[in-house]
Design an enzyme around this catalytic site. Structure first.
Site, short mmCIF file in Angstrom:
data_model
loop_
_atom_site.label_atom_id
_atom_site.label_comp_id
_atom_site.label_asym_id
_atom_site.label_seq_id
_atom_site.Cartn_x
_atom_site.Cartn_y
_atom_site.Cartn_z
N ASP A 17 -37.09 91.51 -38.32
CA ASP A 17 -36.70 92.59 -37.43
C ASP A 17 -37.85 93.59 -37.29
OD1 ASP A 17 -35.46 94.58 -36.05
OD2 ASP A 17 -33.64 94.55 -37.26
N CYS A 59 -29.30 88.56 -31.89
CA CYS A 59 -29.88 89.28 -33.03
C CYS A 59 -28.88 90.36 -33.44
CB CYS A 59 -31.26 89.84 -32.69
SG CYS A 59 -31.29 91.05 -31.35
N CYS A 110 -34.22 94.53 -29.53
CA CYS A 110 -35.61 94.21 -29.90
C CYS A 110 -35.91 92.72 -29.76
CB CYS A 110 -35.90 94.65 -31.34
SG CYS A 110 -35.87 96.44 -31.55
N ARG A 111 -35.33 91.88 -30.63
CA ARG A 111 -35.73 90.47 -30.69
C ARG A 111 -35.08 89.58 -29.64
NH1 ARG A 111 -34.04 89.79 -36.72
NH2 ARG A 111 -32.55 91.32 -35.93
N SER A 112 -33.74 89.63 -29.52
CA SER A 112 -33.09 88.66 -28.62
C SER A 112 -33.43 88.87 -27.14
CB SER A 112 -31.58 88.57 -28.86
OG SER A 112 -30.94 89.80 -28.66
N ASN A 124 -29.50 93.57 -30.17
CA ASN A 124 -29.76 93.11 -28.80
C ASN A 124 -30.68 94.07 -28.03
OD1 ASN A 124 -27.83 92.34 -25.76
ND2 ASN A 124 -29.61 91.30 -26.57
P1 4NP Z 1 -32.72 93.78 -33.04
O1 4NP Z 1 -33.31 95.04 -33.84
O2 4NP Z 1 -31.59 93.23 -33.88
O3 4NP Z 1 -33.87 92.85 -32.97
O4 4NP Z 1 -32.26 94.29 -31.69
C1 4NP Z 1 -32.54 96.15 -34.24
C2 4NP Z 1 -32.20 97.10 -33.31
C3 4NP Z 1 -31.48 98.22 -33.71
C4 4NP Z 1 -31.12 98.36 -35.03
C5 4NP Z 1 -31.46 97.39 -35.96
C6 4NP Z 1 -32.17 96.28 -35.55
N1 4NP Z 1 -30.40 99.54 -35.43
O5 4NP Z 1 -30.20 99.71 -36.64
O6 4NP Z 1 -30.01 100.31 -34.56
#
Ligand code: 4NP
Length: 162
Positions: free
Chosen positions: A130, A15, A20-22, A18
């Site tokens: 997201d 994702c 939240c989702r993955s 790394n």
């Molecule tokens: P992820 O979510 O891609 O599912 O881990 C996010 C985590 C952090 C951020 C964006 C999306 N950020 O902007 O820091």
């Protein structure tokens, strides 16, 4: 055992951050593979390096724990060129992640790239949204989607191993 059956399948989920989702996708596939008795290498990474070394978002940790899985010791990392040789499959959580993966893939990549919801019948081509900027309910939606995809991947890989 034939050469092919001796091969241990490997899947990397990717994702953006790394956190939240993955990590949830990694947890769901670890759980589903274990339940199916499938020995696999499973990992997750982000296209961005912002959160390198950090544990998953507390909301992801809480959601996984709700489903009996402790992911608090996972550590974020950025996807590398070597991942395209190391893993059989690299699975992007959304279309932007997949486009980034295609852009950085070395010419001689071993990994087959796909979108996570392509592994869920009826949800092909859709993004795992997201949940970072929303409330806890978004993480529950993410969990439901990655759990279904994990089951789909286990079924695909079990058939491939015949
Ligand atoms: P992820 O979510 O891609 O599912 O881990 C996010 C985590 C952090 C951020 C964006 C999306 N950020 O902007 O820091």
């Amino acid at each position: 055992m034939s050469e092919e059956n001796a091969h241990r399948p490997s899947v990397l989920f990717v994702c953006l951050g790394n956190i939240c989702r993955s990590p949830l996708a990694e947890a769901a596939l670890r759980h589903a593979a274990e339940a199916a008795g499938l020995d696999m290498e499973i990992d997750s990474a982000g296209t961005a390096s912002w959160h390198t070394g950090k544990a998953p978002d507390p909301r992801s940790c809480a959601d996984a724990l709700k489903h009996g899985i402790d992911i608090s010791r996972y550590a974020a990392r950025q996807v590398t060129a070597g991942d395209f040789q190391r893993f059989d499959r690299i699975v992007g959580l959304d279309a932007a992640n997949l486009a980034d993966l295609r852009r950085i893939a070395p010419v001689k990549a071993k990994a087959r790239l796909s979108l996570l919801l392509d592994h869920v019948p009826g949800m092909e081509g859709q993004d795992v949204e997201d949940p970072y900027y929303g409330g806890p309910e978004g993480f529950e939606t993410t969990w439901a989607q990655v759990r279904q995809a994990a089951q789909g991947l286990v079924a695909e890989l079990s058939v491939a191993r015949g």
